[in-house]
Scaffold this motif. Structure first.
Motif, PDB file in Angstrom:
ATOM      1  N   GLY A   1     -14.026  44.820   6.192  1.00 53.46           N
ATOM      2  CA  GLY A   1     -15.085  45.112   6.898  1.00 53.46           C
ATOM      3  C   GLY A   1     -16.476  44.340   7.042  1.00 53.46           C
ATOM      4  N   GLU A   2     -16.826  43.576   5.759  1.00 51.63           N
ATOM      5  CA  GLU A   2     -18.007  42.689   5.397  1.00 51.63           C
ATOM      6  C   GLU A   2     -17.508  41.425   6.282  1.00 51.63           C
ATOM      7  N   LEU A   3     -16.173  41.028   6.255  1.00 52.93           N
ATOM      8  CA  LEU A   3     -15.803  39.601   6.724  1.00 52.93           C
ATOM      9  C   LEU A   3     -15.724  39.798   8.012  1.00 52.93           C
ATOM     10  N   GLN A   4     -15.412  41.131   8.699  1.00 55.37           N
ATOM     11  CA  GLN A   4     -15.312  41.051   9.997  1.00 55.37           C
ATOM     12  C   GLN A   4     -16.728  41.161  10.826  1.00 55.37           C
ATOM     13  N   GLN A   5     -17.497  41.573   9.971  1.00 53.31           N
ATOM     14  CA  GLN A   5     -18.869  41.802  10.438  1.00 53.31           C
ATOM     15  C   GLN A   5     -19.528  40.337  10.541  1.00 53.31           C
ATOM     16  N   ARG A   6     -19.134  39.349   9.551  1.00 54.65           N
ATOM     17  CA  ARG A   6     -19.667  38.192   9.176  1.00 54.65           C
ATOM     18  C   ARG A   6     -19.176  37.313  10.598  1.00 54.65           C
ATOM     19  N   ASP A   7     -17.946  37.648  10.605  1.00 55.49           N
ATOM     20  CA  ASP A   7     -17.415  36.824  11.850  1.00 55.49           C
ATOM     21  C   ASP A   7     -17.943  37.048  13.279  1.00 55.49           C
ATOM     22  N   GLN A   8     -18.215  38.399  13.492  1.00 57.70           N
ATOM     23  CA  GLN A   8     -18.871  38.916  14.683  1.00 57.70           C
ATOM     24  C   GLN A   8     -20.146  38.132  14.835  1.00 57.70           C
ATOM     25  N   THR A   9     -21.034  37.992  13.652  1.00 62.27           N
ATOM     26  CA  THR A   9     -22.397  37.441  13.797  1.00 62.27           C
ATOM     27  C   THR A   9     -22.357  35.964  13.439  1.00 62.27           C
ATOM     28  N   GLU A  10     -21.320  35.230  12.907  1.00 64.03           N
ATOM     29  CA  GLU A  10     -21.653  33.974  12.823  1.00 64.03           C
ATOM     30  C   GLU A  10     -20.705  33.056  13.485  1.00 64.03           C
ATOM     31  N   LYS A  11     -19.637  33.630  13.614  1.00 66.76           N
ATOM     32  CA  LYS A  11     -18.441  32.753  14.276  1.00 66.76           C
ATOM     33  C   LYS A  11     -18.096  32.967  15.539  1.00 66.76           C
ATOM     34  N   LEU A  12     -18.147  34.137  16.259  1.00 65.79           N
ATOM     35  CA  LEU A  12     -17.649  34.552  17.348  1.00 65.79           C
ATOM     36  C   LEU A  12     -18.701  33.995  18.461  1.00 65.79           C
ATOM     37  N   PRO A  13     -19.986  34.024  18.102  1.00 65.14           N
ATOM     38  CA  PRO A  13     -20.956  33.500  19.284  1.00 65.14           C
ATOM     39  C   PRO A  13     -20.866  31.886  19.411  1.00 65.14           C
ATOM     40  N   PHE A  14     -20.120  31.156  18.502  1.00 68.00           N
ATOM     41  CA  PHE A  14     -20.217  29.863  18.555  1.00 68.00           C
ATOM     42  C   PHE A  14     -18.520  29.312  18.750  1.00 68.00           C
ATOM     43  N   ILE A  15     -17.784  30.059  19.178  1.00 71.33           N
ATOM     44  CA  ILE A  15     -16.573  29.596  19.402  1.00 71.33           C
ATOM     45  C   ILE A  15     -16.186  28.738  20.523  1.00 71.33           C
ATOM     46  N   GLY A  16     -16.976  29.121  21.633  1.00 71.36           N
ATOM     47  CA  GLY A  16     -17.093  28.068  22.761  1.00 71.36           C
ATOM     48  C   GLY A  16     -17.656  26.800  22.445  1.00 71.36           C
ATOM     49  N   VAL A  17     -18.646  26.732  21.574  1.00 69.01           N
ATOM     50  CA  VAL A  17     -19.311  25.498  21.210  1.00 69.01           C
ATOM     51  C   VAL A  17     -18.467  24.560  20.531  1.00 69.01           C
ATOM     52  N   PHE A  18     -17.547  25.027  19.323  1.00 65.45           N
ATOM     53  CA  PHE A  18     -16.671  24.468  18.753  1.00 65.45           C
ATOM     54  C   PHE A  18     -15.513  23.957  19.431  1.00 65.45           C
ATOM     55  N   THR A  19     -15.213  24.674  20.493  1.00 68.39           N
ATOM     56  CA  THR A  19     -14.154  24.085  21.244  1.00 68.39           C
ATOM     57  C   THR A  19     -14.615  23.175  22.047  1.00 68.39           C
ATOM     58  N   SER A  20     -15.474  23.190  22.964  1.00 73.32           N
ATOM     59  CA  SER A  20     -16.263  21.936  23.662  1.00 73.32           C
ATOM     60  C   SER A  20     -16.371  20.793  22.766  1.00 73.32           C
ATOM     61  N   LEU A  21     -16.973  20.891  21.458  1.00 69.62           N
ATOM     62  CA  LEU A  21     -17.128  19.803  20.703  1.00 69.62           C
ATOM     63  C   LEU A  21     -15.950  19.315  20.369  1.00 69.62           C
ATOM     64  N   SER A  22     -15.062  19.932  19.837  1.00 70.28           N
ATOM     65  CA  SER A  22     -13.668  19.345  19.569  1.00 70.28           C
ATOM     66  C   SER A  22     -13.088  18.498  20.746  1.00 70.28           C
ATOM     67  N   ARG A  23     -13.165  18.945  21.899  1.00 75.88           N
ATOM     68  CA  ARG A  23     -12.526  18.347  23.291  1.00 75.88           C
ATOM     69  C   ARG A  23     -13.516  16.934  23.423  1.00 75.88           C
TER      70      ARG A  23
ATOM     71  N   GLU B   1     -15.221  15.163  20.907  1.00 76.63           N
ATOM     72  CA  GLU B   1     -14.501  14.382  19.905  1.00 76.63           C
ATOM     73  C   GLU B   1     -13.296  13.707  20.197  1.00 76.63           C
ATOM     74  N   GLU B   2     -12.465  14.335  20.750  1.00 79.18           N
ATOM     75  CA  GLU B   2     -11.115  13.738  21.162  1.00 79.18           C
ATOM     76  C   GLU B   2     -11.354  12.938  22.234  1.00 79.18           C
ATOM     77  N   ARG B   3     -12.195  13.385  23.363  1.00 77.26           N
ATOM     78  CA  ARG B   3     -12.335  12.186  24.562  1.00 77.26           C
ATOM     79  C   ARG B   3     -12.985  10.964  24.076  1.00 77.26           C
ATOM     80  N   PHE B   4     -13.970  11.156  22.901  1.00 75.52           N
ATOM     81  CA  PHE B   4     -14.687   9.903  22.228  1.00 75.52           C
ATOM     82  C   PHE B   4     -13.967   9.227  21.616  1.00 75.52           C
ATOM     83  N   GLU B   5     -12.809   9.663  21.009  1.00 77.08           N
ATOM     84  CA  GLU B   5     -12.024   8.814  20.083  1.00 77.08           C
ATOM     85  C   GLU B   5     -11.071   8.094  21.132  1.00 77.08           C
ATOM     86  N   PHE B   6     -10.491   8.924  22.179  1.00 73.70           N
ATOM     87  CA  PHE B   6      -9.666   8.100  23.091  1.00 73.70           C
ATOM     88  C   PHE B   6     -10.235   7.090  23.839  1.00 73.70           C
ATOM     89  N   ARG B   7     -11.410   7.050  24.319  1.00 74.29           N
ATOM     90  CA  ARG B   7     -12.485   6.286  24.844  1.00 74.29           C
ATOM     91  C   ARG B   7     -12.703   5.065  24.015  1.00 74.29           C
TER      92      ARG B   7
END
Length: 238
Positions: free
Chosen positions: A10-32, A34-40
């Motif tokens: 329960g504590e881990l799920q609560q931590r994910d909801q507060t720290e990880k879930l709000p930034f999932i879209g940011v991490f995905t955009s950042l990885s894309r 980075e991949e585009r930058f490496e390719f260029r």
């Protein structure tokens, strides 16, 4: 009380909801990015190396940008083609899965129809059983009423039997009393008859002795033996 594992989960799920879930879209955009930058960067290095191999002539900035965009477009086209291929494979799998689930739905529909028919049959059978139970309940009530009447009649018969038995025993006691009185009267009568007979016999014996003595005295003297025998018979009679 929850165990420590549930608490930690329960504590881990609560931590994910507060720290990880709000930034999932940011991490995905950042990885894309980075991949585009490496390719260029790779494409730019490749373009520069090719321009140097051609004799060291300088290539224009627009030309390098166009080559870079071309390489990026080719890479994106390959990536899209691979994505289309993957999606096609997934689509085939989904179609196969859809057919499987349609067959399962058809099977379950047939099973549901069979169960519905069975349910209707069970409802009809249940109705018959309820009607039978109702009839048997009525018969049971009638039998209980009849049994109650029979028990009352049996109790009345038992009471009459007890009364008749008491009357019979009273009559037998009265009859035994009368019989005892009769036997006592018979015994008294027999004793009285014996006494009367004894008195009569004694009286006759007393009357007979003077007559015999007088008759013997008139003719001759009576022998002593005859007198003794006569007295013996008189004593035996007494």
């Amino acid at each position: 009380m929850r165990s420590w594992k549930n608490h930690v989960r329960g504590e881990l799920q609560q931590r994910d909801q507060t720290e990880k879930l709000p930034f999932i879209g940011v991490f995905t955009s950042l990885s894309r990015m980075e991949e585009r930058f490496e390719f260029r960067k790779t494409c730019l290095d490749d373009v520069q190396s090719k321009s140097l191999d051609r004799g060291g002539c300088e290539v224009g900035k627009d030309t390098r940008l166009l080559q870079l965009q071309l390489r990026e477009s080719e890479h994106l086209a390959e990536k899209l083609s691979q994505t289309v291929s993957d999606l096609t494979t997934v689509l085939y799998l989904k179609e196969a899965e859809l057919q499987y689930w349609q067959s399962r739905v058809s099977h379950f529909r047939q099973e549901a129809l069979s169960l519905a028919k069975g349910s209707n049959t069970m409802k009809a059978t249940l109705s018959e059983f309820e009607y039978t139970v109702e009839c048997q309940s009525k018969e049971l009530a009638a039998l209980r009423t009849e049994q109650k009447g029979i028990n009352q009649a049996l109790e009345q018969a038992c009471r009459e039997k007890e009364e008749l038995l008491q009357r019979w025993m009273e009559e037998k006691r009265e009859e035994a009393g009368r019989l005892n009185k009769y036997n006592a009267a018979q015994e008294r009568w027999q004793r009285f008859a014996k006494q009367l007979k004894k008195h009569l016999h004694n009286a006759r014996a007393k009357e007979f002795v003077p007559i015999v003595l007088s008759s013997w005295c008139g003719e001759a003297e009576m022998p002593t033996s005859v007198i003794q025998k006569f007295q013996f018979h008189v004593s035996m009679a007494n």
